[in-house]
Design an enzyme around this catalytic site. Sequence first.
Site, PDB file in Angstrom:
ATOM      1  CE  LYS A 170      17.156 108.799 -32.874  1.00 55.06           C
ATOM      2  NZ  LYS A 170      17.196 108.235 -31.517  1.00 55.06           N
ATOM      3  CG  ASP A 202      12.459 124.714 -39.148  1.00 53.46           C
ATOM      4  OD1 ASP A 202      12.698 123.637 -38.573  1.00 53.46           O
ATOM      5  OD2 ASP A 202      12.861 125.815 -38.730  1.00 53.46           O
ATOM      6  CB  ALA A 239      23.254 105.719 -26.960  1.00 46.95           C
ATOM      7  CB  SER A 296      30.199 111.215 -27.781  1.00 44.22           C
ATOM      8  OG  SER A 296      28.867 110.754 -27.871  1.00 44.22           O
ATOM      9  N   GLY A 298      26.898 113.429 -23.784  1.00 39.84           N
ATOM     10  CA  GLY A 298      26.267 113.438 -22.456  1.00 39.84           C
ATOM     11  C   GLY A 298      27.211 113.962 -21.390  1.00 39.84           C
ATOM     12  CG  LEU A 321      12.212 128.530 -29.673  1.00 42.38           C
ATOM     13  CD1 LEU A 321      12.886 129.630 -30.476  1.00 42.38           C
ATOM     14  CD2 LEU A 321      10.743 128.396 -30.086  1.00 42.38           C
ATOM     15  CG  ASN A 369       9.451 120.550 -30.965  1.00 40.74           C
ATOM     16  OD1 ASN A 369       8.763 119.953 -31.778  1.00 40.74           O
ATOM     17  ND2 ASN A 369      10.424 121.356 -31.319  1.00 40.74           N
ATOM     18  CE1 TYR A 375      17.857 112.206 -34.410  1.00 45.13           C
ATOM     19  CE2 TYR A 375      16.091 113.695 -35.085  1.00 45.13           C
ATOM     20  CZ  TYR A 375      16.657 112.857 -34.148  1.00 45.13           C
ATOM     21  OH  TYR A 375      16.028 112.656 -32.949  1.00 45.13           O
ATOM     22  CG  ASP A 383      26.197 108.498 -22.299  1.00 42.41           C
ATOM     23  OD1 ASP A 383      25.018 108.901 -22.307  1.00 42.41           O
ATOM     24  OD2 ASP A 383      27.106 109.055 -22.951  1.00 42.41           O
TER      25      ASP A 383
HETATM   26  N1  UDP Z   1      13.599 128.314 -33.904  1.00 41.24           N
HETATM   27  C1  UDP Z   1      13.767 129.696 -34.010  1.00 41.24           C
HETATM   28  N2  UDP Z   1      14.913 130.225 -33.521  1.00 41.24           N
HETATM   29  C2  UDP Z   1      15.897 129.492 -32.937  1.00 41.24           C
HETATM   30  C3  UDP Z   1      15.718 128.087 -32.823  1.00 41.24           C
HETATM   31  C4  UDP Z   1      14.555 127.539 -33.320  1.00 41.24           C
HETATM   32  O1  UDP Z   1      12.908 130.405 -34.546  1.00 41.24           O
HETATM   33  O2  UDP Z   1      16.909 130.057 -32.524  1.00 41.24           O
HETATM   34  C5  UDP Z   1      12.352 127.718 -34.401  1.00 41.24           C
HETATM   35  C6  UDP Z   1      12.548 126.600 -35.423  1.00 41.24           C
HETATM   36  O3  UDP Z   1      12.574 127.139 -36.723  1.00 41.24           O
HETATM   37  C7  UDP Z   1      11.297 125.745 -35.166  1.00 41.24           C
HETATM   38  C8  UDP Z   1      11.021 125.935 -33.669  1.00 41.24           C
HETATM   39  O4  UDP Z   1      11.728 127.114 -33.290  1.00 41.24           O
HETATM   40  O5  UDP Z   1      10.201 126.258 -35.876  1.00 41.24           O
HETATM   41  C9  UDP Z   1      11.524 124.778 -32.824  1.00 41.24           C
HETATM   42  O6  UDP Z   1      12.865 124.510 -33.201  1.00 41.24           O
HETATM   43  P1  UDP Z   1      13.790 123.502 -32.389  1.00 41.24           P
HETATM   44  O7  UDP Z   1      15.137 123.519 -33.045  1.00 41.24           O
HETATM   45  O8  UDP Z   1      13.720 123.834 -30.935  1.00 41.24           O
HETATM   46  O9  UDP Z   1      13.083 122.099 -32.573  1.00 41.24           O
HETATM   47  P2  UDP Z   1      12.639 121.281 -33.894  1.00 41.24           P
HETATM   48  O10 UDP Z   1      11.193 121.620 -34.113  1.00 41.24           O
HETATM   49  O11 UDP Z   1      13.530 121.688 -35.024  1.00 41.24           O
HETATM   50  O12 UDP Z   1      12.827 119.867 -33.468  1.00 41.24           O
END
Ligand code: UDP
Length: 320
Positions: A142, A279, A71, A34, A36, A185, A167, A138, A31
Amino acid sequence: MKLLVTGGAGYVGSVCAAHLIDAGHDVVVLDDLSTGHRDAVPDGAHFVEGDIADIAGDVLAEGFDGVLHFAAKSLVGESVQKPELYWNGNVVKTLRLLDAMVARGIPRLVFSSTAATYGEPEQVPIREDAPTQPTNPYGASKLAIDNAIGSYARAHGLAAVSLRYFNVAGAHGRIGERHVVETHLIPLVLQVAAGQRPQAQIFGDDWPTPDGTCIRDYIHIDDLAVAHLLALTYAQPGEHAIYNLGSGTGFSVREVVEACRTVTGHPIPVEIGPRRAGDPAVLVASSAAATDALGWRAEKTDLNTIVGDAWSFMRLREPV
Ligand code: UDP
């Protein structure tokens, strides 16, 4: 097995490394620190600090049974602003790693892929044969790596598995989610309960879902790690398998906030903000393929358990 874990100082990599060590494997973590944390590398792993593109070949010269490749750069917003970090940091560096693996005759690879390879889903739950139309660099980076791995596996006999995470959440004892720039979130909402921010933000409550907030599939980090161990075992030479990993249940943002209130006993004020660009309304995995092929099933699917483990981890680090 003797295994190289790239990115083993990050959230997912360090927890997987801990599971590998517990299962009796011999683990080397590579690792560059950067993003971690050195103290996240589990006891029992040998740690090498460096960049995969520069030193993976030298490290692999020792002889390994496999590589688990975590990584990566992983911030969606940053990938839109600075795509070069994702094409160079994710794609180019992984190609160097694949070349080193082929040159050293390393037989197995498990790769950390993502639901972001699918983009806006046409059907939910999402299966592995769904169209891959990533909506940000991103996810595109991937997906490019997944494609490269497929052709390397077929051409060079590599036994490869890409695991597409939904998630990821929760914690494994003292190892959990600790990003310098936090965007996820559950940790953000828990930071309110920990007194580190005044309120949580909900990104839009006008989505076409029952309570108007986005629905996601939260998978406990321990369940995710178990799938990596199974993937190592079931990988077949010359084949590249792809499996989605989720718990198969969707929870809305409001349900997550409510679980955080239940777990912490804190009222957690929320503010409704605008939708976040890019989203999708609903992302839920079908993990049927992982169940069929690996015998894997998510066990820690209760949202309060997932949030509770994340909260215990946060309090271990900064007692409230
Ligand atoms: N979200 C939110 N408020 C925050 C961060 C995320 O409402 O402060 C929402 C975001 O719009 C998504 C969900 O929570 O619908 C999960 O977001 P996260 O960034 O955790 O993971 P993602 O689904 O983008 O990989």
